[in-house]
Design an enzyme around this catalytic site. Structure first.
Site, PDB file in Angstrom:
ATOM      1  N   ARG A  64      35.123  39.582  11.895  1.00  0.00           N
ATOM      2  CA  ARG A  64      34.214  40.163  12.876  1.00  0.00           C
ATOM      3  C   ARG A  64      32.988  39.270  13.041  1.00  0.00           C
ATOM      4  O   ARG A  64      32.486  38.717  12.073  1.00  0.00           O
ATOM      5  CB  ARG A  64      33.768  41.564  12.406  1.00  0.00           C
ATOM      6  N   LYS A  70      33.688  52.596   3.685  1.00  0.00           N
ATOM      7  CA  LYS A  70      33.851  53.869   4.399  1.00  0.00           C
ATOM      8  C   LYS A  70      35.167  53.901   5.185  1.00  0.00           C
ATOM      9  O   LYS A  70      35.918  54.872   5.117  1.00  0.00           O
ATOM     10  CB  LYS A  70      32.669  54.110   5.354  1.00  0.00           C
ATOM     11  N   ARG A  95      23.597  57.273  12.415  1.00  0.00           N
ATOM     12  CA  ARG A  95      22.946  56.116  11.791  1.00  0.00           C
ATOM     13  C   ARG A  95      21.439  56.185  11.956  1.00  0.00           C
ATOM     14  O   ARG A  95      20.738  55.308  11.446  1.00  0.00           O
ATOM     15  CB  ARG A  95      23.444  54.824  12.462  1.00  0.00           C
ATOM     16  N   ARG A 102      22.140  43.410   9.561  1.00  0.00           N
ATOM     17  CA  ARG A 102      22.703  44.762   9.439  1.00  0.00           C
ATOM     18  C   ARG A 102      22.177  45.465   8.194  1.00  0.00           C
ATOM     19  O   ARG A 102      21.962  46.671   8.208  1.00  0.00           O
ATOM     20  CB  ARG A 102      24.233  44.685   9.417  1.00  0.00           C
ATOM     21  N   ARG A 128      35.749  40.232   4.535  1.00  0.00           N
ATOM     22  CA  ARG A 128      36.527  41.201   5.341  1.00  0.00           C
ATOM     23  C   ARG A 128      37.255  40.497   6.487  1.00  0.00           C
ATOM     24  O   ARG A 128      36.703  39.622   7.146  1.00  0.00           O
ATOM     25  CB  ARG A 128      35.588  42.272   5.911  1.00  0.00           C
TER      26      ARG A 128
HETATM   27  P1  ADP Z   1      32.779  49.935   5.881  1.00  0.00           P
HETATM   28  O1  ADP Z   1      33.727  50.751   6.717  1.00  0.00           O
HETATM   29  O2  ADP Z   1      31.915  50.790   4.988  1.00  0.00           O
HETATM   30  O3  ADP Z   1      31.967  48.949   6.660  1.00  0.00           O
HETATM   31  P2  ADP Z   1      35.236  48.659   4.909  1.00  0.00           P
HETATM   32  O4  ADP Z   1      36.086  49.841   4.573  1.00  0.00           O
HETATM   33  O5  ADP Z   1      35.551  47.911   6.156  1.00  0.00           O
HETATM   34  O6  ADP Z   1      33.662  49.079   4.868  1.00  0.00           O
HETATM   35  O7  ADP Z   1      35.271  47.679   3.642  1.00  0.00           O
HETATM   36  C1  ADP Z   1      34.564  46.430   3.641  1.00  0.00           C
HETATM   37  C2  ADP Z   1      35.403  45.367   2.951  1.00  0.00           C
HETATM   38  O8  ADP Z   1      35.520  45.670   1.566  1.00  0.00           O
HETATM   39  C3  ADP Z   1      36.830  45.250   3.486  1.00  0.00           C
HETATM   40  O9  ADP Z   1      37.187  43.890   3.492  1.00  0.00           O
HETATM   41  C4  ADP Z   1      37.664  46.052   2.488  1.00  0.00           C
HETATM   42  O10 ADP Z   1      38.995  45.547   2.386  1.00  0.00           O
HETATM   43  C5  ADP Z   1      36.888  45.848   1.185  1.00  0.00           C
HETATM   44  N1  ADP Z   1      36.904  47.046   0.330  1.00  0.00           N
HETATM   45  C6  ADP Z   1      36.801  48.335   0.734  1.00  0.00           C
HETATM   46  N2  ADP Z   1      36.816  49.175  -0.315  1.00  0.00           N
HETATM   47  C7  ADP Z   1      36.927  48.378  -1.426  1.00  0.00           C
HETATM   48  C8  ADP Z   1      36.988  48.644  -2.830  1.00  0.00           C
HETATM   49  N3  ADP Z   1      36.922  49.914  -3.312  1.00  0.00           N
HETATM   50  N4  ADP Z   1      37.080  47.594  -3.680  1.00  0.00           N
HETATM   51  C9  ADP Z   1      37.121  46.334  -3.181  1.00  0.00           C
HETATM   52  N5  ADP Z   1      37.076  46.014  -1.886  1.00  0.00           N
HETATM   53  C10 ADP Z   1      36.976  47.009  -1.015  1.00  0.00           C
HETATM   54  P1  AMP Z   2      30.616  49.546  11.909  1.00  0.00           P
HETATM   55  O1  AMP Z   2      32.024  49.278  12.286  1.00  0.00           O
HETATM   56  O2  AMP Z   2      30.367  50.981  11.493  1.00  0.00           O
HETATM   57  O3  AMP Z   2      30.069  48.554  10.907  1.00  0.00           O
HETATM   58  O4  AMP Z   2      29.745  49.381  13.244  1.00  0.00           O
HETATM   59  C1  AMP Z   2      29.694  48.137  13.913  1.00  0.00           C
HETATM   60  C2  AMP Z   2      28.531  48.108  14.885  1.00  0.00           C
HETATM   61  O5  AMP Z   2      28.690  49.119  15.920  1.00  0.00           O
HETATM   62  C3  AMP Z   2      27.137  48.379  14.305  1.00  0.00           C
HETATM   63  O6  AMP Z   2      26.566  47.243  13.682  1.00  0.00           O
HETATM   64  C4  AMP Z   2      26.382  48.801  15.581  1.00  0.00           C
HETATM   65  O7  AMP Z   2      26.074  47.687  16.401  1.00  0.00           O
HETATM   66  C5  AMP Z   2      27.430  49.639  16.326  1.00  0.00           C
HETATM   67  N1  AMP Z   2      27.376  51.058  15.900  1.00  0.00           N
HETATM   68  C6  AMP Z   2      28.344  51.740  15.231  1.00  0.00           C
HETATM   69  N2  AMP Z   2      27.959  53.006  15.016  1.00  0.00           N
HETATM   70  C7  AMP Z   2      26.712  53.129  15.545  1.00  0.00           C
HETATM   71  C8  AMP Z   2      25.766  54.180  15.614  1.00  0.00           C
HETATM   72  N3  AMP Z   2      26.034  55.379  15.075  1.00  0.00           N
HETATM   73  N4  AMP Z   2      24.584  53.952  16.248  1.00  0.00           N
HETATM   74  C9  AMP Z   2      24.318  52.757  16.798  1.00  0.00           C
HETATM   75  N5  AMP Z   2      25.151  51.708  16.742  1.00  0.00           N
HETATM   76  C10 AMP Z   2      26.345  51.884  16.129  1.00  0.00           C
END
Ligand code: ADP
Ligand code: AMP
Length: 209
Positions: free
Chosen positions: A155, A13, A88, A166, A122
């Site tokens: 992270r 995302k 969420r 998660r 990541r």
């Molecule tokens: P989210 O925001 O949904 O938690 P991220 O955008 O942080 O996910 O992506 C999670 C991991 O996957 C990151 O390390 C990113 O570089 C990798 N990633 C994201 N999109 C792709 C893709 N289309 N193909 C391969 N790896 C990806």
């Molecule tokens: P993310 O970066 O979206 O993976 O979010 C990281 C963490 O932030 C999550 O695992 C939750 O602990 C907190 N968080 C982010 N968005 C929300 C939400 N909409 N409601 C509750 N907790 C959240």
């Protein structure tokens, strides 16, 4: 254009939002990034949520909703927004109804085994939140952010125990939102398994600027 990006942690995302914000010319609002920046700056909110984020649990709805309400009142969000990581829970989605009218809810579809590979590889730059992957999207120099030159970190919630938690939290609290929004006719499904460029192309063809 008011968009919500919905999908499991690690589905891409944030990665796609970084492309989509330029394409649609609207800000990318990630609740995870907002919480992490509060933690980094040691604000009251940051102190309150630090251990919750580390464990992979959810911040209480009223805290999260208040933060999003404030953020959506900022000037740049008047043109529209991409909400990433919010809502969420059903109460968060109900609260969002009173704040804005959504154009689409983009559902990132990705198998669990792929999610685990993406989360465990990541790496992020702590100050900018820029995201890399050790295999799929490595930085030019190992362990170093391409632009700031700062060291990349993993992270806390991308470590195996928190990842498992998660995914359980996603299935229990967030997945029901797919039905919630499908009933409202807002869901746009994306095959998130493709490359970021391909996922962005799918999005652009399904949600017209
Ligand atoms: P989210 O925001 O949904 O938690 P991220 O955008 O942080 O996910 O992506 C999670 C991991 O996957 C990151 O390390 C990113 O570089 C990798 N990633 C994201 N999109 C792709 C893709 N289309 N193909 C391969 N790896 C990806
Ligand atoms: P993310 O970066 O979206 O993976 O979010 C990281 C963490 O932030 C999550 O695992 C939750 O602990 C907190 N968080 C982010 N968005 C929300 C939400 N909409 N409601 C509750 N907790 C959240």
């Amino acid at each position: 254009m008011n968009l919500v990006f919905l999908g499991p942690p690690g589905a891409g995302k944030g990665t796609i939002a970084a492309l989509a914000k330029d394409y649609y010319q609207i800000p990318h609002i990630s609740t995870g990034d907002l919480f992490r920046s509060n933690i980094k700056n040691e604000t009251e909110l940051g102190k309150q949520v630090k251990s919750i984020l580390a464990s992979g649990g959810l911040v209480p709805d009223e805290v999260t909703i208040a933060m999003v309400r404030n953020r959506l009142e900022e000037k740049d969000a008047a043109r529209g927004f991409i909400l990433d990581g919010f809502p969420r829970t059903i109460p968060q989605a109900d609260a969002l109804e009173g704040m804005a009218k959504l154009d689409a809810v983009v559902n990132f579809v990705l198998a669990d085994e792929e999610i685990i590979k993406r989360l465990s590889g990541r790496r992020i730059c702590k100050s900018t939140g820029r995201t890399y992957h050790v295999v799929f999207n490595p930085p030019k120099k190992e362990g170093i952010d391409d632009e700031t030159g700062e060291p990349l970190i993993q992270r806390d919630d991308d470590k195996p125990e928190a990842i498992k938690h998660r995914l359980e939290v996603y299935a229990a609290s967030t997945e029901p939102l797919i039905d919630y929004y499908r009933k409202k006719g807002l869901i746009v499904d994306l095959d998130a398994s493709k490359s970021p460029e391909e996922v962005m192309r799918q999005l652009a063809s399904l949600v017209k600027a």
